[in-house]
Design a protein around this motif. Structure first.
Motif, short mmCIF file in Angstrom:
data_model
loop_
_atom_site.label_atom_id
_atom_site.label_comp_id
_atom_site.label_asym_id
_atom_site.label_seq_id
_atom_site.Cartn_x
_atom_site.Cartn_y
_atom_site.Cartn_z
N ARG A 1 20.46 41.47 -10.58
CA ARG A 1 19.10 40.93 -10.51
C ARG A 1 18.56 40.88 -9.09
O ARG A 1 17.36 40.86 -8.88
CB ARG A 1 19.06 39.50 -11.07
CG ARG A 1 19.32 39.40 -12.54
CD ARG A 1 19.20 37.96 -12.94
NE ARG A 1 19.75 37.74 -14.26
CZ ARG A 1 19.96 36.56 -14.78
NH1 ARG A 1 19.67 35.48 -14.08
NH2 ARG A 1 20.45 36.43 -15.99
N GLU A 2 19.44 40.80 -8.12
CA GLU A 2 19.04 40.63 -6.72
C GLU A 2 18.93 41.98 -6.03
O GLU A 2 19.74 42.87 -6.26
CB GLU A 2 20.06 39.77 -5.97
CG GLU A 2 20.11 38.34 -6.45
CD GLU A 2 18.79 37.60 -6.22
OE1 GLU A 2 18.19 37.77 -5.14
OE2 GLU A 2 18.37 36.87 -7.12
N LEU A 3 17.90 42.12 -5.19
CA LEU A 3 17.71 43.35 -4.44
C LEU A 3 18.34 43.21 -3.05
O LEU A 3 18.27 42.15 -2.44
CB LEU A 3 16.22 43.64 -4.27
CG LEU A 3 15.43 43.89 -5.54
CD1 LEU A 3 13.95 44.06 -5.21
CD2 LEU A 3 15.96 45.09 -6.30
N THR A 4 18.90 44.30 -2.58
CA THR A 4 19.36 44.33 -1.19
C THR A 4 18.14 44.49 -0.29
O THR A 4 17.04 44.83 -0.76
CB THR A 4 20.31 45.52 -0.97
OG1 THR A 4 19.57 46.74 -1.15
CG2 THR A 4 21.52 45.48 -1.90
N GLU A 5 18.31 44.27 1.01
CA GLU A 5 17.20 44.46 1.94
C GLU A 5 16.71 45.91 1.90
O GLU A 5 15.51 46.15 1.97
CB GLU A 5 17.62 44.06 3.36
CG GLU A 5 17.75 42.56 3.54
CD GLU A 5 16.49 41.78 3.19
OE1 GLU A 5 15.38 42.20 3.62
OE2 GLU A 5 16.60 40.76 2.49
N ALA A 6 17.62 46.85 1.78
CA ALA A 6 17.22 48.26 1.71
C ALA A 6 16.40 48.54 0.46
O ALA A 6 15.40 49.28 0.50
CB ALA A 6 18.46 49.16 1.74
N GLU A 7 16.78 47.95 -0.66
CA GLU A 7 16.02 48.12 -1.90
C GLU A 7 14.64 47.48 -1.79
O GLU A 7 13.64 48.03 -2.29
CB GLU A 7 16.79 47.52 -3.09
CG GLU A 7 18.03 48.30 -3.44
CD GLU A 7 18.98 47.55 -4.37
OE1 GLU A 7 19.73 48.24 -5.09
OE2 GLU A 7 18.98 46.30 -4.38
N LYS A 8 14.57 46.32 -1.13
CA LYS A 8 13.27 45.67 -0.92
C LYS A 8 12.36 46.55 -0.08
O LYS A 8 11.18 46.73 -0.40
CB LYS A 8 13.45 44.31 -0.24
CG LYS A 8 14.07 43.26 -1.14
CD LYS A 8 14.30 41.96 -0.36
CE LYS A 8 15.10 40.97 -1.16
NZ LYS A 8 15.41 39.75 -0.38
N LEU B 1 2.92 42.83 1.16
CA LEU B 1 3.44 43.62 0.04
C LEU B 1 4.75 43.04 -0.48
O LEU B 1 5.00 43.03 -1.68
CB LEU B 1 3.60 45.08 0.45
CG LEU B 1 2.29 45.83 0.63
CD1 LEU B 1 2.54 47.19 1.27
CD2 LEU B 1 1.56 45.98 -0.69
N GLN B 2 5.59 42.55 0.41
CA GLN B 2 6.84 41.95 -0.03
C GLN B 2 6.57 40.69 -0.85
O GLN B 2 7.19 40.46 -1.87
CB GLN B 2 7.74 41.64 1.16
CG GLN B 2 8.38 42.88 1.73
CD GLN B 2 9.26 42.58 2.92
OE1 GLN B 2 8.96 41.70 3.73
NE2 GLN B 2 10.34 43.32 3.04
N ARG B 3 5.62 39.86 -0.38
CA ARG B 3 5.28 38.65 -1.14
C ARG B 3 4.72 39.01 -2.50
O ARG B 3 5.06 38.39 -3.50
CB ARG B 3 4.27 37.80 -0.37
CG ARG B 3 4.89 36.98 0.75
CD ARG B 3 3.94 35.90 1.25
NE ARG B 3 2.63 36.41 1.63
CZ ARG B 3 2.30 36.94 2.80
NH1 ARG B 3 3.21 37.05 3.75
NH2 ARG B 3 1.07 37.35 3.05
N LEU B 4 3.88 40.02 -2.56
CA LEU B 4 3.33 40.45 -3.85
C LEU B 4 4.44 40.92 -4.77
O LEU B 4 4.44 40.62 -5.95
CB LEU B 4 2.31 41.55 -3.64
CG LEU B 4 1.00 41.15 -2.98
CD1 LEU B 4 0.15 42.38 -2.69
CD2 LEU B 4 0.23 40.16 -3.84
N GLY B 5 5.39 41.64 -4.21
CA GLY B 5 6.52 42.11 -5.01
C GLY B 5 7.38 40.96 -5.50
O GLY B 5 7.86 40.98 -6.63
N GLN B 6 7.58 39.96 -4.68
CA GLN B 6 8.38 38.80 -5.08
C GLN B 6 7.68 38.02 -6.17
O GLN B 6 8.29 37.55 -7.12
CB GLN B 6 8.68 37.92 -3.88
CG GLN B 6 9.64 38.53 -2.92
CD GLN B 6 9.75 37.77 -1.61
OE1 GLN B 6 8.99 36.83 -1.36
NE2 GLN B 6 10.68 38.15 -0.77
N GLU B 7 6.34 37.88 -6.06
CA GLU B 7 5.58 37.16 -7.07
C GLU B 7 5.66 37.92 -8.39
O GLU B 7 5.82 37.34 -9.44
CB GLU B 7 4.13 36.99 -6.63
CG GLU B 7 3.97 36.00 -5.50
CD GLU B 7 2.56 36.01 -4.92
OE1 GLU B 7 1.67 36.67 -5.50
OE2 GLU B 7 2.37 35.35 -3.88
#
Length: 85
Positions: A39-46, A75-81
């Motif tokens: 379920r968790e993404l690595t930094e590279a995947e993010k 974009l990262q925040r949007l992806g996390q939401e």
């Protein structure tokens, strides 16, 4: 040939909770761990998802999103939401 087992050192408290959670889900601790870490993404995947999102925005709108830190953070925040929804 199958995957070789290995060991992970943790506290008894974590082990016991993992055992309880696995039992409640009628699964093994190994399968539960595999599910949780998938379920968790690595930094590279993010970062890869950020790049994909920037490209999708460019393709859909014709607007090139800047590569600065604020645009990436947005974009990262949007992806996390989106991931939390």
């Amino acid at each position: 040939m199958g995957e070789q087992d290995t060991s992970i050192k943790t506290t008894r408290q974590v082990r016991d909770r993992l055992r309880t959670l696995a039992g409640e889900r009628n699964t093994t601790m190994n399968d539960l761990l595999a599910e949780l870490v998938s379920r968790e993404l690595t930094e590279a995947e993010k970062q890869q998802r950020v790049q994909q999102a920037m490209e999708e925005v460019r393709h859909a709108t014709g607007v090139t999103v800047s590569d600065d830190a604020r645009a990436r953070a947005l974009l990262q925040r949007l992806g996390q939401e989106h991931h939390a929804a």
